[in-house]
Design a protein around this motif. Sequence first.
Motif, PDB file in Angstrom:
ATOM      1  N   PRO A 203     -34.591  43.757 -72.585  1.00 49.15           N
ATOM      2  CA  PRO A 203     -33.658  43.725 -73.573  1.00 49.15           C
ATOM      3  C   PRO A 203     -32.597  43.446 -73.738  1.00 49.15           C
ATOM      4  O   PRO A 203     -32.292  43.470 -75.062  1.00 49.15           O
ATOM      5  N   GLU A 204     -31.367  44.095 -72.571  1.00 46.56           N
ATOM      6  CA  GLU A 204     -30.419  43.955 -72.819  1.00 46.56           C
ATOM      7  C   GLU A 204     -29.802  43.239 -71.754  1.00 46.56           C
ATOM      8  O   GLU A 204     -28.147  43.435 -71.367  1.00 46.56           O
ATOM      9  N   LEU A 205     -30.851  41.985 -71.178  1.00 46.05           N
ATOM     10  CA  LEU A 205     -30.719  41.650 -69.777  1.00 46.05           C
ATOM     11  C   LEU A 205     -29.321  40.331 -70.580  1.00 46.05           C
ATOM     12  O   LEU A 205     -29.701  39.797 -71.332  1.00 46.05           O
ATOM     13  N   ARG A 206     -27.597  41.088 -70.068  1.00 39.80           N
ATOM     14  CA  ARG A 206     -26.689  39.900 -69.929  1.00 39.80           C
ATOM     15  C   ARG A 206     -26.925  38.230 -68.965  1.00 39.80           C
ATOM     16  O   ARG A 206     -26.462  37.191 -69.676  1.00 39.80           O
ATOM     17  N   PHE A 207     -26.690  38.535 -67.524  1.00 42.17           N
ATOM     18  CA  PHE A 207     -27.116  38.450 -66.989  1.00 42.17           C
ATOM     19  C   PHE A 207     -27.766  38.154 -65.739  1.00 42.17           C
ATOM     20  O   PHE A 207     -28.193  39.494 -65.886  1.00 42.17           O
ATOM     21  N   LEU A 208     -28.730  36.671 -65.247  1.00 38.76           N
ATOM     22  CA  LEU A 208     -29.495  36.506 -64.670  1.00 38.76           C
ATOM     23  C   LEU A 208     -29.220  35.968 -62.980  1.00 38.76           C
ATOM     24  O   LEU A 208     -29.042  34.891 -64.053  1.00 38.76           O
ATOM     25  N   GLY A 209     -28.782  36.228 -61.897  1.00 37.48           N
ATOM     26  CA  GLY A 209     -29.066  35.740 -60.857  1.00 37.48           C
ATOM     27  C   GLY A 209     -30.078  35.479 -59.809  1.00 37.48           C
ATOM     28  O   GLY A 209     -30.598  36.709 -59.275  1.00 37.48           O
ATOM     29  N   LEU A 210     -30.896  34.285 -59.820  1.00 34.90           N
ATOM     30  CA  LEU A 210     -31.850  34.068 -58.699  1.00 34.90           C
ATOM     31  C   LEU A 210     -31.652  33.727 -57.179  1.00 34.90           C
ATOM     32  O   LEU A 210     -31.407  32.145 -58.024  1.00 34.90           O
TER      33      LEU A 210
ATOM     34  N   PRO B  33     -41.887  46.050 -58.482  1.00 32.97           N
ATOM     35  CA  PRO B  33     -42.109  46.100 -59.624  1.00 32.97           C
ATOM     36  C   PRO B  33     -41.292  47.225 -60.677  1.00 32.97           C
ATOM     37  O   PRO B  33     -41.463  47.524 -61.897  1.00 32.97           O
ATOM     38  N   CYS B  34     -40.425  48.201 -59.803  1.00 32.16           N
ATOM     39  CA  CYS B  34     -39.574  48.772 -61.298  1.00 32.16           C
ATOM     40  C   CYS B  34     -38.461  47.974 -62.270  1.00 32.16           C
ATOM     41  O   CYS B  34     -38.242  48.896 -62.794  1.00 32.16           O
ATOM     42  N   ILE B  35     -38.330  46.690 -61.900  1.00 32.81           N
ATOM     43  CA  ILE B  35     -38.086  45.939 -62.298  1.00 32.81           C
ATOM     44  C   ILE B  35     -38.698  45.352 -64.018  1.00 32.81           C
ATOM     45  O   ILE B  35     -39.533  44.751 -63.506  1.00 32.81           O
ATOM     46  N   ASN B  36     -38.925  46.246 -64.807  1.00 30.49           N
ATOM     47  CA  ASN B  36     -39.410  45.874 -65.876  1.00 30.49           C
ATOM     48  C   ASN B  36     -39.059  46.676 -67.383  1.00 30.49           C
ATOM     49  O   ASN B  36     -37.656  47.526 -67.255  1.00 30.49           O
ATOM     50  N   PRO B  37     -39.735  46.321 -68.282  1.00 34.14           N
ATOM     51  CA  PRO B  37     -38.898  46.573 -69.663  1.00 34.14           C
ATOM     52  C   PRO B  37     -38.139  47.744 -69.967  1.00 34.14           C
ATOM     53  O   PRO B  37     -37.672  48.436 -70.573  1.00 34.14           O
ATOM     54  N   SER B  38     -39.777  48.696 -69.475  1.00 35.20           N
ATOM     55  CA  SER B  38     -39.700  49.579 -69.557  1.00 35.20           C
ATOM     56  C   SER B  38     -39.303  50.902 -68.419  1.00 35.20           C
ATOM     57  O   SER B  38     -38.643  51.896 -69.064  1.00 35.20           O
ATOM     58  N   GLY B  39     -39.402  50.189 -67.340  1.00 34.77           N
ATOM     59  CA  GLY B  39     -38.700  51.578 -66.476  1.00 34.77           C
ATOM     60  C   GLY B  39     -36.697  50.789 -66.407  1.00 34.77           C
ATOM     61  O   GLY B  39     -36.455  52.121 -65.580  1.00 34.77           O
TER      62      GLY B  39
ATOM     63  N   PHE C 154     -35.308  37.004 -72.841  1.00 34.35           N
ATOM     64  CA  PHE C 154     -34.570  36.785 -72.533  1.00 34.35           C
ATOM     65  C   PHE C 154     -33.516  36.571 -73.853  1.00 34.35           C
ATOM     66  O   PHE C 154     -32.731  35.930 -74.207  1.00 34.35           O
ATOM     67  N   PRO C 155     -34.104  37.593 -74.864  1.00 32.25           N
ATOM     68  CA  PRO C 155     -32.978  37.784 -76.047  1.00 32.25           C
ATOM     69  C   PRO C 155     -31.204  37.719 -75.847  1.00 32.25           C
ATOM     70  O   PRO C 155     -31.024  37.225 -76.804  1.00 32.25           O
TER      71      PRO C 155
END
Length: 1044
Positions: free
Chosen positions: A788-795, A756-762, A815-816
């Motif tokens: 807002p600043e995410l450049r790399f996402l690995g899942l 839950p801590c992984i969110n735009p405001s947190g 994912f801007p």
Amino acid sequence: MADIVIGAMGSLVPKLGELLKEEYNLQTDVKNRIRSLTGELEGAQAALHKVAEVPQDQLDRQVKLWAREVRESSYDMEDIIDTYLLHVQDRDSAKQKSLLERLCEKIANLFKKSKARRDISVGVKDIMTHLDEVTERCRRYKVDDIVARPTTTTAVDPRLSAMYNKVKNLIGIDKSSGELISKLQPLQRGSVLNSKMKIVSVVGVGGLGKTTLAKAVYDKHKGDFDRGAFVSVGRNPDLKKVIQQILIALDKKRYMKFNFGHFSEIHQFIVELKDFLLQNKRYFIVIDDVWEIQSWDTIKLAIDDENNCGGRIIVTTRKMEVATKAGEVYKLQPLPNYSSRELFYKRMYGDEGSHVDNMPDEISDKILKKCGGIPLAIITMASLLADKPREKWYEIYKTIGFGRKVSNDVENTTTRILSFSYYDLPLHLRTCFLYLGTFPEDSIIYKGPLIWRWVAEGFIHEEQRTLLFETGEKYFNDLINRSLIQGVETECVITGCRVHDIVLDFIRSMSHEENFFTILDNSGQDTPSKSPIRRLAHHNMTIRWHTIHQTVRSFSVQGCVIESWVPLFSFTFLRVLAIKDCHPIDGCCLRVEHVGKLLHLRYLELSGTPIHRVPEEIGALRLLQTLDLLGSEINETPSSSSLPIQLLCLRISLYYVRHYGERGWVERLTSLEELFIDDRSFQWKELTSLRELRVLNAYISVCNSESMGYLSHLDKLQHLHISSGNQRFQEAASFVLPHQLRYFSVPSVEFPKLPPCINPSGLPHLSHLYLHLVDMDEQDLKNLGGLPELRFLGLVLYNSTAMISNINDSNVDYFPKLRCLNLCWAMVLFVANEVDKNIVSFHLWDGDSHIAVPFDSEGDELQRSMPAAAASDHENKEGGSIFIGEGIAGAPHHRFMPSLQVLQIRIPRTAALDHDDCECNNLIGWEYLSSLREISVDLSFYIDDASDAANLEKVKEALRQAADEHPNHPTLLFMEEEEEEDGGDDDDDSSNDDGGGDGDSDAASDDGGDGDDDGFNGDDSDDGDDIDNNSRGDEEQPAKRLRN
């Protein structure tokens, strides 16, 4: 601050001021001499600054000799003062001792301090005498009459994206790549002409783009071959290592485990590669940057002509005789005028460069004419002029020497441009730039260790409210911004740099002129200087050394066999000691006794060098800032007293420890800013005392909610990577991550859902995220999309599908800034709504959930999973090609992942093969990703029969067509299951490589050398705004990287 121009003057004057404090209790006459000395030094420093503004070739030789003498004297002065300060400060260590111990030590210190005061008195007197002589020569040589050109201040440019983004488009490469491919033809399988091996050599001057061209062709066509390798040779190659790199790139699974230590002779490596290439495999190999015929002849012995599977080899070289010997020659030509102009303006103005008025411009035409179509020269010149007003261009043009009738030799032109760019640097950046020459040719220089070495050398200015490392990152980014170094990027993070060989030549020439450093390697080109050696480096050689150089302040050894050398205590004033990837000739551990006598030491690295235990005496090094013991085969837990409490950076691997000793040694290091630890007995609660910690890389055995809870105490943490075997959170993750976290990677721990801590405001600053999730829902995916600043996402997703029901929702930008999406067990799908074609859903699909089958042949399923415009277009075109036009219902929403450039997916077997009649018409919606330029597809599943193999080829052909139909024509790479040759691993080659590097040998070798990487695109970095200043740049990247 030490500097190539002013030596140690920058730090010497403040230290003299420190001596005047009452606590040092110096005699009055000594204080007076110090005040007088300070004034003289300030005058000398001002004169040196004047000298620094004039290029070397314009200075009188006597002035240069004077400047060198002052600079060398400043080092000697600083050594004297530092030694005195260390002796005086010994009294601080007595405060925690018993009464009797303190009394005995106090009596002893009376004599020590008296001697120290006499020493400083004599030292100051000697310095004054010497300085008087130097000052007289200054007057005699009229140094003060030197007229310096106005200085220019260069701020760190945060707009790196505008500087680099479009340069990546490889301007002018289409024609040359087409011509090179035609010489390699036919590349396709099955041709009669294709059975014999073919070698084509690319020849051209340095900086022309040979490496870039070869890499572009290699990337485009390596999917047509069974195996591929891209390796660099360089000027003074270790050919054993070159052949070893080829073998690892061709078959990582086998040769990463192979014991090459059994091979002592080059012929053994040759036989191994020769035998491998005789297998029934089709290979594509690039041998980059070959300088000598002898090097090629040795490599050629291993490349057997008897392999009739149609292998292709590209050789790049500067020398025509090497090219002719290697094979059919392709002579790379300079860029034509229009491409030169396009590269010049795009390098200067970014996206706006393509819109610059192309009307004739006299001064830019003159500059481009002198650059001679050499991309490196054009990029370097454009970087130099980027922040200069246009009216100054002509003045710069004349200053460089372009206005005179000079040789048209293009390499001389590039050197002149580099020289002018060098003198355009602020003084502190010149020193940092030249320091790059101490690293081996063709090596990746990792950002983290480099900056810590800059700090230890004293090259970093202290800035108010800014940590030294952060300031060093600004310096590093500025050098990339000026195109003097090439950024190396891993997962959208700049992790290091390369130095082009022309730039390296320039650096080493300047360093030799200024006696900045001395390099000894197997080339025999450099010999110890008659002047005092301040910095000494050994590269890739056997060390037999008995000469003592007491003046050495920095000593680095890399890739060497140590037969004999002088004891460490001989280096009285050593500040940097880096012994990397070395081993004694007898195969035992390296003895580092007496290291405790190196009282001036700030940086100690023994990475990749066996020492087996942490020496106790390291704890006595009160100035030590960085200790790097990764890969040192330590088999004993360090004691609390063996690590200095003032350490700023600690990297330590305790993988070989079997019996753990005392705990609590980590929590004592309260000044730590960076910790890299591989310790299965690590206690998380020890972190609570590390309140300054900004970077944590932990390879540990326990990771759960309780342990992760300790992270909330680390208020300054910005970079967090955790590797903990294969563990799984049984409950929802309840921990809280620090608000300013920018890098979070935990790929080996399974979370039941998105924490839950992984969110735009947190986590508003998070730019890099790698997670392993058991399940995901739409809100989880929206939370990720809102960062807002995410450049790399690995899942890593197993048996789970997530979706966003409408990406055309005008109220949300998902994912801007995302640039790279890595899905280890899933693929992406875009599904148009059957009723309202403007509603398009985005899916992360695991292959089992019923959405739509991407490669099915049933028409109604196809219509459901294709964009509306594509579906209607599909009805009008045979073969199912797709084109999405502007303004058409269902057209791509360019606010969804608008910046995504790299897509890495795994197509499940159920999607690719489990259908009786695979038409492969549906192309899964890549058109919605408007910036896409590279797609890696994992197809590593077993093929049971001929039907499976046929279906797989259809799937690959459909994917190729999808990439071709995309407006950007992205590069498409496949990873397929290889035949088991060694008893094998599982069918998924996703094991983490925790031992070092980036976890993918092919990825490393695919970067190629740095021979000409500055050719068409200028540098490896892509978007300066995406440089993560909290990634130290040398940590392992355990995330899986797909490869061909």
